[in-house]
Write an enzyme that holds these catalytic residues in place. Sequence first.
Site, PDB file in Angstrom:
ATOM      1  N   PRO A 141     -10.277  -7.904  -3.465  1.00 36.08           N
ATOM      2  CA  PRO A 141     -10.478  -8.292  -2.039  1.00 36.08           C
ATOM      3  C   PRO A 141     -11.770  -8.249  -1.611  1.00 36.08           C
ATOM      4  CG  PRO A 141      -9.284  -6.098  -2.041  1.00 36.08           C
ATOM      5  CD  PRO A 141      -9.869  -6.424  -3.337  1.00 36.08           C
ATOM      6  N   LYS A 192       0.771  -1.281   0.224  1.00 42.31           N
ATOM      7  CA  LYS A 192       0.090   0.058   0.080  1.00 42.31           C
ATOM      8  C   LYS A 192       0.803   1.228   0.056  1.00 42.31           C
ATOM      9  CE  LYS A 192      -4.153  -1.868   0.756  1.00 42.31           C
ATOM     10  NZ  LYS A 192      -3.832  -3.345   1.297  1.00 42.31           N
ATOM     11  N   GLY A 233     -17.853 -10.630   0.837  1.00 45.77           N
ATOM     12  CA  GLY A 233     -18.066 -10.584  -0.553  1.00 45.77           C
ATOM     13  C   GLY A 233     -17.941 -12.326  -0.957  1.00 45.77           C
TER      14      GLY A 233
HETATM   15  O1  3DU Z   1     -10.276 -10.144   4.083  1.00 47.33           O
HETATM   16  P1  3DU Z   1      -9.231 -11.205   3.702  1.00 47.33           P
HETATM   17  O2  3DU Z   1      -8.589 -12.075   5.061  1.00 47.33           O
HETATM   18  O3  3DU Z   1      -9.458 -12.251   2.818  1.00 47.33           O
HETATM   19  O4  3DU Z   1      -7.951 -10.572   3.437  1.00 47.33           O
HETATM   20  C1  3DU Z   1      -7.986  -9.395   2.407  1.00 47.33           C
HETATM   21  C2  3DU Z   1      -6.595  -8.886   1.798  1.00 47.33           C
HETATM   22  O5  3DU Z   1      -6.985  -7.998   1.048  1.00 47.33           O
HETATM   23  C3  3DU Z   1      -5.912  -8.389   2.804  1.00 47.33           C
HETATM   24  O6  3DU Z   1      -4.252  -8.535   2.734  1.00 47.33           O
HETATM   25  C4  3DU Z   1      -5.946  -6.875   2.895  1.00 47.33           C
HETATM   26  O7  3DU Z   1      -4.904  -6.110   3.398  1.00 47.33           O
HETATM   27  C5  3DU Z   1      -6.121  -6.829   1.289  1.00 47.33           C
HETATM   28  N1  3DU Z   1      -7.093  -5.584   1.039  1.00 47.33           N
HETATM   29  C6  3DU Z   1      -8.328  -5.387   1.425  1.00 47.33           C
HETATM   30  O8  3DU Z   1      -8.645  -6.233   2.245  1.00 47.33           O
HETATM   31  C7  3DU Z   1      -8.988  -4.286   0.929  1.00 47.33           C
HETATM   32  C8  3DU Z   1      -8.672  -3.447   0.188  1.00 47.33           C
HETATM   33  O9  3DU Z   1      -9.354  -2.331  -0.316  1.00 47.33           O
HETATM   34  C9  3DU Z   1      -7.315  -3.592  -0.224  1.00 47.33           C
HETATM   35  C10 3DU Z   1      -6.605  -4.845   0.084  1.00 47.33           C
END
Ligand code: 3DU
Length: 213
Positions: A166, A62, A173
């Site tokens: 993501p 980021k 989602g």
């Molecule tokens: O929610 P999860 O565990 O599936 O992880 C989502 C990943 O994507 C995590 O590494 C987070 O830092 C990244 N991400 C978002 O979740 C949302 C965004 O807008 C951008 C990146």
Amino acid sequence: MQKKNRIILALDVTSRADAMRVVEAVKGYVDAIKINWPLVLATGPDIIREMSRIKDVICDFKIADIPNTNKLIVEQAMSRGASAVICHGFTGDDSVKACVDAAKGQVFVVTEMSHPGGKQFTAPVADKLAALAKSAGARGIVAPATRPERIAALRKIIGALEIISPGVGAQGGKASDAIRAGADYIIVGRAIYDAPDPGGAAKALADEVKEGL
Ligand code: 3DU
């Protein structure tokens, strides 16, 4: 990055052992591994090289600084074997361009973030951030699977650029909705690495992605 299963694993675990266990279980079902600060801070930056020997690695740092600092960060990530990086766009076109130059175009720009707070500051400027990604020569954008209608809207702005998305699983989602709305890849973390059977979870998501195509 091969476009086969259209899944990018968000490997947000905090030990090398967990990283290896999850990657070994799911490597047949994912096209790339996204590495974020938790894993790098826990294990050291050479984890990028190690994972890049198994799959393409996207460094999700980021990146959000002045152009020179952005360039230095991207160079460090790419020199360790990253295939692409993720940067923020709110820093402006010179900062994004510095990432694009240092990564030879392999940059994804964050637009509207997927969590509830993403509506507060990122959503109102997401269209502009997508346009900036395009004009700066980025490879694509990051857009929210939690709001598939926004994926479709942002697609109209970026044309053929790639969308990585993501928000599938733990954030609510659905994989098929995101793909149907125009995402090229979904990004999934907890729904895979926290599952009792990460390989089975990744396979189920790969099957669901096919429904959305
Ligand atoms: O929610 P999860 O565990 O599936 O992880 C989502 C990943 O994507 C995590 O590494 C987070 O830092 C990244 N991400 C978002 O979740 C949302 C965004 O807008 C951008 C990146």
